[in-house]
Every structure is written in structure tokens, then in C-alpha cells.
Design an enzyme around this catalytic site. Structure first.
Site, PDB file in Angstrom:
ATOM      1  N   TRP A 175      -3.878  -1.648  -1.177  1.00  0.00           N
ATOM      2  CA  TRP A 175      -3.951  -2.825  -2.101  1.00  0.00           C
ATOM      3  C   TRP A 175      -4.160  -3.933  -1.105  1.00  0.00           C
ATOM      4  O   TRP A 175      -3.457  -4.090  -0.158  1.00  0.00           O
ATOM      5  CB  TRP A 175      -2.538  -3.329  -2.831  1.00  0.00           C
ATOM      6  CG  TRP A 175      -2.326  -4.210  -3.723  1.00  0.00           C
ATOM      7  CD1 TRP A 175      -2.719  -4.336  -5.055  1.00  0.00           C
ATOM      8  CD2 TRP A 175      -1.914  -5.751  -3.531  1.00  0.00           C
ATOM      9  NE1 TRP A 175      -2.835  -5.561  -5.654  1.00  0.00           N
ATOM     10  CE2 TRP A 175      -2.122  -6.466  -4.529  1.00  0.00           C
ATOM     11  CE3 TRP A 175      -1.112  -6.012  -2.087  1.00  0.00           C
ATOM     12  CZ2 TRP A 175      -1.481  -7.556  -4.385  1.00  0.00           C
ATOM     13  CZ3 TRP A 175      -0.785  -7.475  -2.423  1.00  0.00           C
ATOM     14  CH2 TRP A 175      -1.150  -8.089  -3.472  1.00  0.00           C
TER      15      TRP A 175
ATOM     16  N   ARG B 183       1.348   1.401  -5.889  1.00  0.00           N
ATOM     17  CA  ARG B 183       1.633   0.581  -4.902  1.00  0.00           C
ATOM     18  C   ARG B 183       0.157   0.001  -4.434  1.00  0.00           C
ATOM     19  O   ARG B 183       0.279  -0.960  -3.872  1.00  0.00           O
ATOM     20  CB  ARG B 183       2.140   1.359  -3.686  1.00  0.00           C
ATOM     21  CG  ARG B 183       3.579   2.003  -3.816  1.00  0.00           C
ATOM     22  CD  ARG B 183       3.947   2.820  -2.426  1.00  0.00           C
ATOM     23  NE  ARG B 183       4.254   1.686  -1.389  1.00  0.00           N
ATOM     24  CZ  ARG B 183       5.353   0.854  -1.239  1.00  0.00           C
ATOM     25  NH1 ARG B 183       6.181   1.069  -2.064  1.00  0.00           N
ATOM     26  NH2 ARG B 183       5.238   0.065  -0.360  1.00  0.00           N
TER      27      ARG B 183
ATOM     28  N   GLU C 251      -0.581  -9.047 -18.445  1.00  0.00           N
ATOM     29  CA  GLU C 251      -0.875  -8.234 -17.355  1.00  0.00           C
ATOM     30  C   GLU C 251      -1.568  -7.007 -17.911  1.00  0.00           C
ATOM     31  O   GLU C 251      -2.227  -6.328 -16.937  1.00  0.00           O
ATOM     32  CB  GLU C 251       0.529  -7.901 -16.507  1.00  0.00           C
ATOM     33  CG  GLU C 251       1.490  -7.156 -17.161  1.00  0.00           C
ATOM     34  CD  GLU C 251       2.828  -7.037 -16.405  1.00  0.00           C
ATOM     35  OE1 GLU C 251       2.789  -7.269 -14.955  1.00  0.00           O
ATOM     36  OE2 GLU C 251       4.061  -6.823 -16.650  1.00  0.00           O
TER      37      GLU C 251
ATOM     38  N   GLU D 200       9.051 -12.363 -21.171  1.00  0.00           N
ATOM     39  CA  GLU D 200       8.562 -11.184 -20.744  1.00  0.00           C
ATOM     40  C   GLU D 200       8.035 -10.441 -21.571  1.00  0.00           C
ATOM     41  O   GLU D 200       6.985  -9.758 -21.028  1.00  0.00           O
ATOM     42  CB  GLU D 200      10.066 -10.256 -20.718  1.00  0.00           C
ATOM     43  CG  GLU D 200      10.011  -8.792 -20.565  1.00  0.00           C
ATOM     44  CD  GLU D 200       9.369  -8.320 -19.030  1.00  0.00           C
ATOM     45  OE1 GLU D 200       9.434  -9.470 -18.085  1.00  0.00           O
ATOM     46  OE2 GLU D 200       9.124  -7.337 -18.856  1.00  0.00           O
TER      47      GLU D 200
ATOM     48  N   CYS E 114       0.773  -1.179  -0.011  1.00  0.00           N
ATOM     49  CA  CYS E 114       0.033   0.061  -0.069  1.00  0.00           C
ATOM     50  C   CYS E 114       0.907   1.275  -0.025  1.00  0.00           C
ATOM     51  O   CYS E 114       2.015   1.035   0.399  1.00  0.00           O
ATOM     52  CB  CYS E 114      -0.927   0.037   1.250  1.00  0.00           C
ATOM     53  SG  CYS E 114      -1.801  -1.569   1.490  1.00  0.00           S
TER      54      CYS E 114
ATOM     55  N   ASN F 231       1.176   0.005   5.823  1.00  0.00           N
ATOM     56  CA  ASN F 231       1.603  -0.569   4.815  1.00  0.00           C
ATOM     57  C   ASN F 231       2.296  -1.861   5.213  1.00  0.00           C
ATOM     58  O   ASN F 231       3.239  -1.712   6.248  1.00  0.00           O
ATOM     59  CB  ASN F 231       2.342   0.077   4.012  1.00  0.00           C
ATOM     60  CG  ASN F 231       3.038  -0.567   2.791  1.00  0.00           C
ATOM     61  OD1 ASN F 231       2.722  -1.649   2.285  1.00  0.00           O
ATOM     62  ND2 ASN F 231       4.452  -0.295   2.620  1.00  0.00           N
ATOM     63  N   GLY F 232       1.760  -3.168   4.886  1.00  0.00           N
ATOM     64  CA  GLY F 232       2.619  -4.244   5.305  1.00  0.00           C
ATOM     65  C   GLY F 232       1.775  -5.430   5.967  1.00  0.00           C
ATOM     66  O   GLY F 232       0.399  -5.236   5.557  1.00  0.00           O
TER      67      GLY F 232
ATOM     68  N   LYS G   6       2.359  -2.176  -8.098  1.00  0.00           N
ATOM     69  CA  LYS G   6       3.849  -2.022  -8.986  1.00  0.00           C
ATOM     70  C   LYS G   6       4.741  -2.649  -7.844  1.00  0.00           C
ATOM     71  O   LYS G   6       6.114  -3.067  -8.436  1.00  0.00           O
ATOM     72  CB  LYS G   6       4.120  -0.343  -8.898  1.00  0.00           C
ATOM     73  CG  LYS G   6       5.454  -0.026  -9.196  1.00  0.00           C
ATOM     74  CD  LYS G   6       5.433  -0.364 -10.987  1.00  0.00           C
ATOM     75  CE  LYS G   6       6.830   0.071 -11.420  1.00  0.00           C
ATOM     76  NZ  LYS G   6       7.026  -0.891 -12.667  1.00  0.00           N
TER      77      LYS G   6
ATOM     78  N   LYS H 155       3.952  -9.224 -20.293  1.00  0.00           N
ATOM     79  CA  LYS H 155       3.386  -7.877 -20.744  1.00  0.00           C
ATOM     80  C   LYS H 155       2.174  -7.891 -21.229  1.00  0.00           C
ATOM     81  O   LYS H 155       1.227  -7.324 -20.534  1.00  0.00           O
ATOM     82  CB  LYS H 155       4.586  -7.073 -21.615  1.00  0.00           C
ATOM     83  CG  LYS H 155       5.694  -6.558 -21.181  1.00  0.00           C
ATOM     84  CD  LYS H 155       5.901  -5.360 -20.430  1.00  0.00           C
ATOM     85  CE  LYS H 155       5.642  -5.960 -18.896  1.00  0.00           C
ATOM     86  NZ  LYS H 155       6.677  -6.220 -18.054  1.00  0.00           N
TER      87      LYS H 155
ATOM     88  N   HIS I  95       6.430 -30.632 -27.575  1.00  0.00           N
ATOM     89  CA  HIS I  95       6.025 -31.350 -26.549  1.00  0.00           C
ATOM     90  C   HIS I  95       4.850 -30.955 -25.862  1.00  0.00           C
ATOM     91  O   HIS I  95       4.617 -31.382 -24.805  1.00  0.00           O
ATOM     92  CB  HIS I  95       7.206 -31.477 -25.664  1.00  0.00           C
ATOM     93  CG  HIS I  95       8.553 -31.807 -26.103  1.00  0.00           C
ATOM     94  ND1 HIS I  95       8.587 -33.272 -26.446  1.00  0.00           N
ATOM     95  CD2 HIS I  95       9.815 -31.229 -26.553  1.00  0.00           C
ATOM     96  CE1 HIS I  95       9.799 -33.300 -27.058  1.00  0.00           C
ATOM     97  NE2 HIS I  95      10.521 -32.196 -27.155  1.00  0.00           N
TER      98      HIS I  95
HETATM   99  C1  G6P Z   1       5.503  -6.563  -9.277  1.00  0.00           C
HETATM  100  C2  G6P Z   1       5.478  -5.625 -10.628  1.00  0.00           C
HETATM  101  C3  G6P Z   1       6.365  -6.080 -11.441  1.00  0.00           C
HETATM  102  C4  G6P Z   1       7.792  -6.495 -11.045  1.00  0.00           C
HETATM  103  C5  G6P Z   1       7.735  -7.227  -9.654  1.00  0.00           C
HETATM  104  C6  G6P Z   1       9.145  -7.267  -9.101  1.00  0.00           C
HETATM  105  O1  G6P Z   1       5.041  -7.631  -9.604  1.00  0.00           O
HETATM  106  O2  G6P Z   1       4.185  -5.429 -11.118  1.00  0.00           O
HETATM  107  O3  G6P Z   1       6.511  -5.148 -12.627  1.00  0.00           O
HETATM  108  O4  G6P Z   1       8.646  -6.956 -11.852  1.00  0.00           O
HETATM  109  O5  G6P Z   1       6.971  -6.854  -8.758  1.00  0.00           O
HETATM  110  O6  G6P Z   1       9.341  -6.031  -8.602  1.00  0.00           O
HETATM  111  P1  G6P Z   1      10.816  -5.463  -8.290  1.00  0.00           P
HETATM  112  O7  G6P Z   1      10.734  -4.054  -7.812  1.00  0.00           O
HETATM  113  O8  G6P Z   1      11.441  -6.254  -7.164  1.00  0.00           O
HETATM  114  O9  G6P Z   1      11.728  -5.497  -9.528  1.00  0.00           O
END
Ligand code: G6P
Length: 610
Positions: A75, A27, A490, A483, A2, A100-101, A605, A487, A506
Site C-alpha cells: 500500500w 493490508r 468507501e 457510518e 503493507c 511494512n511501516g 484494511k 460505507k 443550517h
Molecule cells: C481503516 C479501515 C476502516 C477502519 C479504520 C480503523 O480505515 O479501512 O475500516 O475502521 O481503519 O481501523 P481499526 O482497526 O483501528 O478499527
């Protein structure tokens, strides 16, 4: 996970808090709220489900006025997103708290407080903390001491900010396992989960250490450590000159961040490479010691950062000849491992606050790994402070939840690190020069790919009405495929899977038909011929292929194959360049589908909870 923000000032704090929340929305954004202590010393509170904009709308009609306040963007972890679960939480009508936490032992504390007669209005772990502090206040009569006594009973990770109507001139904050920064002003002071939230009001920051409790008044900040000793924490200035929390001319942060890549890749290499060599000293005074006699590298990360680690494994084994393992942090931390001698432990994290990555790092240190190297984008973050050596990426603040520029700058930093390690392991000087020259070409090559944006937008139309897609890559392009798939899923919510192209037969080949677009990256490397055979396997099953290929790779557009030509790049740097069209493809598909590109549903994020 959060975001929290707080302010005590000569001026009214509502505007400062709302702007702080807007900047912290990355966040978490399922609900938001604010509590302000008004002129009559009463606590006024507003909470709304949804984004900060909904809270702002409500507050426009009913403003909260006061010089001391705390605010939160959520969140959800404990309890669904709803108004009653939104922060700030209160105990009675005197105390308000944002958190937060996660409080792990909240169930037992909740029962105990119920027995004491406290009533709970939410399902959150935070409300437990509110009542616990208020309970202490009834005997101790002082907010600081009441917070200290309460946190002695908490297990978990948290950053807290608390106000009490009987002490209307200050807020008390503390941290244990979750980030918290103090912003220092003139005649006003602030707190937040991230300095980004406070950039409109200050550029001077103090980072709390684990276990610190601070009293924040408009003209003073007093910090006591875990033992209750008064401590000074250094004031640092915010490093990124420009304020990046602004979309500028771009429609979305994600697009802006994709376009920033040539500049930030350059910034990440600057000062670390000459025209022909890597400057090992630029990696830190400890670099030489640390890189000597490394016999194994263990990489730990989550999400996109994990994919960067997967690319780095190919580089480390190929160029440095050192065995390398890569694992997601949430798996690594919960299993027994065999520690090979002289293993370098490498954590990659954009935020430097990802709970699983930090837990793995702390565990590794206890378990006796040789040393910890961090690749990180946020100065002052927990990862930076807890690593023996740090290579900072220079991406600048990344706001879009879908990581883009953080990934390509992580790769740039990882490649520079690999070359330094490889030098300790006998990489010939000419080879180092060849790759450093390739690194210098990256900003230009990424710009060339960005110039294909219009064509990629056109291509994205083919994905709009699809429910599934497959991404294929071989060798170091396999993590690029992963990756690309991440993308797309998500931000467009299209199911996307990535496979090493050789695994197609396979299993996933069974899924291929005209409704399942297949995306492939095909730089001109020694695997390209094999990749082409895989493409034929798809075509023969009626699959439609979208191939990003080096013009020298010889992949021709034909029935069922759409080819977009990319510049010729060195095979080592190809993963960095080939990631970019996949970012753009996902972006345009999401825009066409009308999803919330920068804040996709259910995600956040920075994942500072487990
Ligand atoms: C979340 C974000 C991702 C990120 C991941 C790891 O899932 O949405 O974009 O890659 O965390 O975050 P970090 O800050 O450790 O790279």
C-alpha cells in the site's frame, strides 16, 4: 499498512508465500512481489503492479523455486505504485528485504548511502534500509548483526524481513511499531504481519515484542531483545477455530461478514452477561478497580471504530452519567489536552494496530491518564498488549475493507462495558436488566433485518446513477448515519454526507433536490417526531427519502418517501440494529456499480502508518 510474509522450509516456499499474500491483501494491494533464494543460492525476484493475482499469473509461467523466501503486498506510502517501487527491494544481487511501516529519516540516510556509492532504483524508504544493511554486511559479514546495526539508525515504525544469499538457511526479522508474528511449524517456520496469512500452514504463533530481532531457521527460532539478550516469547495457539479467510458461499467477504453478525454479536455477549445482569468479572480481573471512581471517559479511535465510540458516548452519558469525550486519534495526538482527573482512556480498534490509535494510547499513558481500556478484535495485537484492560470483540477475522461485523460487535462490547460502568455509578438494577434483555434480543433482530436483504437490494437501484447522497439521524442514530455514509462512499464511490437531522436547515438543505437521495434511520424513540419534521423539510424541497423506520414510528410511505419497516427495538440497542440495513444498502449499490467491494480503491484494511 503493507503485508509481509516469509518462510523457511524443507519444501518449496512459493505456494506458501502466495497464499500468505492473498490473505494479507486487506493490508494493501497496489503491487506485490516475492524473493526466493534458489538452490544455487542466488536471489530470484518477481514483482508486479496490481493485486496478488497478477503476481501469481506471472509466477505460474516463471515459478521461483527455493526453500527460503519473503514476499510483500504493498500500500504505497513513498513512491507511486509501480514495479520499481514494489517490494522486495534489493541491495546488489545478494540481499532482499520486505518492509511494512515508515522510515522517517530515510532522506538523510539515502543521501549518505548515495555518497557511499549505492545506487537507488526506487523512491521508497525501504530501499534505504536494504543498502544500509548491505553496507553493514560488508564489514560485519553477518546478517543478524548487520540488521541490528542498521535499525539502530532508523527512526519510524517498521517490521522487516531480510534474506541474504550468503546465508541461505535463514531469514532475519525485526519489529518496531509495526506488527510481526512468527508462525511455528515442524521442520519449517514462517513470519507474517498477521497470523491470518499463515493459517493454512500453522496454528502456533509467537508475537515479537517491540525491538526484538529474530533469526528464523527451518528447525529453530532465536529471538534477541533490544539489548541483544536472548529471550523466549510464548507460543500461543490461534483462537478462532474456523478459518474465516474464506468467502464460502458468499460472493464477497463483506456480504459474508454482514451475515455473520447475529452469530458474532452473540459470541461477543457470551460469558459476559447472564439473562439479566452484566458479569463484571468477565471483563477482566482489573475491571472492578478500573471502573471505580471513573469521572470521565476519553474515547479514541479511527474510521468505523470512531463511529462506535460516538455511539458509546450517548450510552455512557445516559446510563452511567459520566461525561465522555470522543475524538479521532489523528487529531487527539497532535494537540494539547486538559486531562480531567480520573479519566478512563478508551481505545477502540478492530485491528489493534492502527498507528494513530496506538500513538494516542502511548501518549495518554505518558500524559498520566488513569488507565487504558482497549476494545479490540485481534488477540495479541499491539493495542491488546499495551492496554491495562481489554474487552475482546468476537467478530473473528474481518477481511472486507469496509468494516461491518467489527462495528456491531464493538457496539455490543461497548454497551456491556457501559452497563458495568453504570453499575458503579448507581444505575438501578431493573434498568440494567431491561437493557441486558434487549442485548439478548439483538441476534434475532439483526437476523430479521437480514431477511429484508432482497427488498434493500431493490431499493439500492435508486442510488446507482446518483453522484451524491445525504444521511440523516438524530441522537445516537447520528453516528449510525455517519457510518452509513462512510460505507456508501468507501465502496460505491458515491459522495455521501451525514448530518444530524436538526442541522439540515443550517446548510445541507440547499443541496436537496431529486438527484440527491436522502437516507434516514428512524427508530421509535423520543426524537422521532422531531425527525419527522426534518423529513417534511426534505420532501417540501423535492428530495427523495429512503427511511428505515420502526413500525411503531408512524412514518408512512407517500410520494417521495420510501419506507422500509424494521423490527421494534429498544432505543438503547437501536444503533446496532439500524446499522445493518445501511450496510446492505451500500453493499448492493456497490455491486450494481461493479466496484471492487472487498478492496475498494485507495484504501486498506489496517492502517499501520500515520
Ligand atoms: C481503516 C479501515 C476502516 C477502519 C479504520 C480503523 O480505515 O479501512 O475500516 O475502521 O481503519 O481501523 P481499526 O482497526 O483501528 O478499527
Amino acid at each position: 499498512m503493507c503485508g509481509i510474509v516469509g518462510a523457511v522450509s524443507e519444501r518449496d516456499v512459493q505456494g506458501i508465500l502466495l497464499e500468505g499474500l492473498r490473505r494479507l491483501e486487506y493490508r494493501g494491494y497496489d503491487s506485490a512481489g516475492m524473493a526466493v533464494i534458489g538452490g544455487d543460492h542466488s536471489v530470484q525476484r518477481a514483482r508486479e503492479v496490481g493485486k496478488v493475482a497478477s503476481l501469481a499469473d506471472v509466477m505460474k509461467a516463471n515459478p521461483l523455486s527455493g526453500h527460503l523466501g519473503i514476499a510483500h503486498t504493498r500500500w504505497a506510502t513513498h513512491g507511486e505504485p509501480s514495479q520499481v517501487n514494489a517490494h522486495p527491494h534489493m541491495s546488489g544481487n545478494r540481499l532482499a528485504i520486505v518492509h511494512n511501516g515508515i522510515i522517517e529519516n530515510y532522506q538523510e540516510l539515502r543521501q549518505e548511502l548515495r555518497d557511499d556509492g549505492f545506487e537507488f532504483t526506487s523512491q521508497t524508504d525501504t530501499e534505504v534500509v536494504a543498502h544500509l544493511i548491505e553496507k553493514n554486511y560488508r564489514t560485519l559479514g553477518n546478517l543478524h548483526d548487520s540488521v541490528r546495526a542498521a535499525i539502530a539508525r532508523l527512526r519510524g515504525a517498521y517490521a522487516l524481513a531480510v534474506v541474504h544469499s550468503d546465508e541461505p538457511d535463514h531469514l532475519v526479522v525485526c519489529r518496531e511499531g509495526s506488527p510481526l508474528v512468527i508462525g511455528v511449524g515442524i521442520g519449517e517456520n514462517f513470519i507474517a504481519s498477521d497470523q491470518l496469512a499463515l493459517l493454512p500452514v500453522t496454528d502456533r504463533f509467537m508475537f515479537l515484542e517491540e525491538g526484538d530481532i529474530a533469526d528464523i531457521r527451518k528447525d529453530s527460532v532465536t529471538i534477541l531483545d533490544r539489548e541483544g539478550q536472548a529471550v523466549e516469547r510464548e507460543v500461543t495457539r490461534f483462537e478462532h477455530g474456523a478459518d474465516s479467510a474464506d468467502k464460502g458461499e458468499y460472493r464477497h467477504f463483506m456480504l459474508k461478514e454482514i451475515y455473520e453478525q447475529p452469530r458474532v454479536i452473540k459470541a461477543t455477549m457470551e460469558g459476559r452477561v447472564t439473562k439479566t445482569r452484566v458479569l463484571e468479572q468477565a471483563l477482566g480481573t482489573e475491571a472492578e478497580n478500573l471502573l471505580d471512581n471513573v469521572r470521565h471517559v476519553q474515547i479514541i479511535a479511527c474510521g468505523t471504530s470512531y463511529h462506535a465510540g460516538m455511539v458509546a458516548r450517548y450510552w455512557i452519558e445516559e446510563l452511567a452519567g459520566v461525561p465522555c469525550s470522543v475524538e479521532v486519534a489523528s487529531e487527539f495526538r497532535y494537540r494539547k489536552h486538559v486531562i480531567q482527573q480520573d479519566t478512563l482512556f478508551l481505545c477502540i480498534s478492530q485491528s489493534g494496530e492502527t498507528a494513530d490509535t496506538l500513538a494516542a494510547l502511548r501518549q495518554a499513558k505518558k500524559a498520566g491518564f488513569r488507565a487504558a481500556l482497549g476494545i479490540c478484535n485481534v488477540p495479541g495485537s499491539s493495542l491488546v498488549r499495551e492496554s491495562d484492560l481489554v474487552i475482546m470483540t468476537q467478530a473473528g477475522p474481518e477481511i472486507g475493507v469496509a468494516s461491518t461485523k467489527a462495528f456491531t460487535t464493538q457496539l455490543t462490547a461497548l454497551l456491556i462495558f457501559t452497563l458495568a460502568l453504570a453499575r458503579h455509578n448507581g444505575l438501578p438494577e431493573e434498568k440494567e436488566t431491561e437493557i441486558v434483555e434487549a442485548i439478548h434480543r439483538l441476534p434475532g433482530q439483526v437476523s430479521d433485518v437480514l431477511a429484508l436483504d432482497g427488498e434493500i437490494a431493490e431499493m439500492s437501484k435508486a442510488f446507482m446513477d446518483k453522484n451524491h447522497s445525504l444521511f440523516l439521524g438524530r441522537g445516537s442514530q447520528f453516528p449510525v448515519a455517519l457510518e452509513g455514509a462512510l460505507k456508501l462512499k468507501e465502496i460505491s464511490y458515491i459522495h455521501a454526507e451525514a448530518y444530524p437531522a436538526g442541522e439540515l436547515k443550517h446548510g445541507p438543505l440547499a443541496l436537496v433536490d431529486s438527484e440527491m437521495p436522502v437516507v434516514t434511520v428512524a427508530p421509535n424513540n423520543d426524537l422521532v417526531e422531531k425527525l419527522k419534521s426534518n423529513l417534511e423539510e426534505v420532501r417540501a424541497r423535492g428530495g427523495e427519502l429512503f427511511v428505515f423506520a420502526d413500525k411503531l414510528a408512524g412514518v408512512k410511505p407517500e410520494e417521495g418517501i420510501h419506507v422500509m419497516q424494521l423490527p421494534s427495538v429498544h432505543p438503547i440497542t437501536a444503533p446496532i440494529v439500524y446499522t445493518v440495513p445501511l450496510q446492505l444498502l451500500s453493499y448492493h449499490v456497490a455491486v450494481l456499480k461493479g466496484t471492487d467491494v472487498d478492496q475498494p480503491r485507495n484504501l486498506a484494511k489496517s492502517v499501520t502508518v500515520e
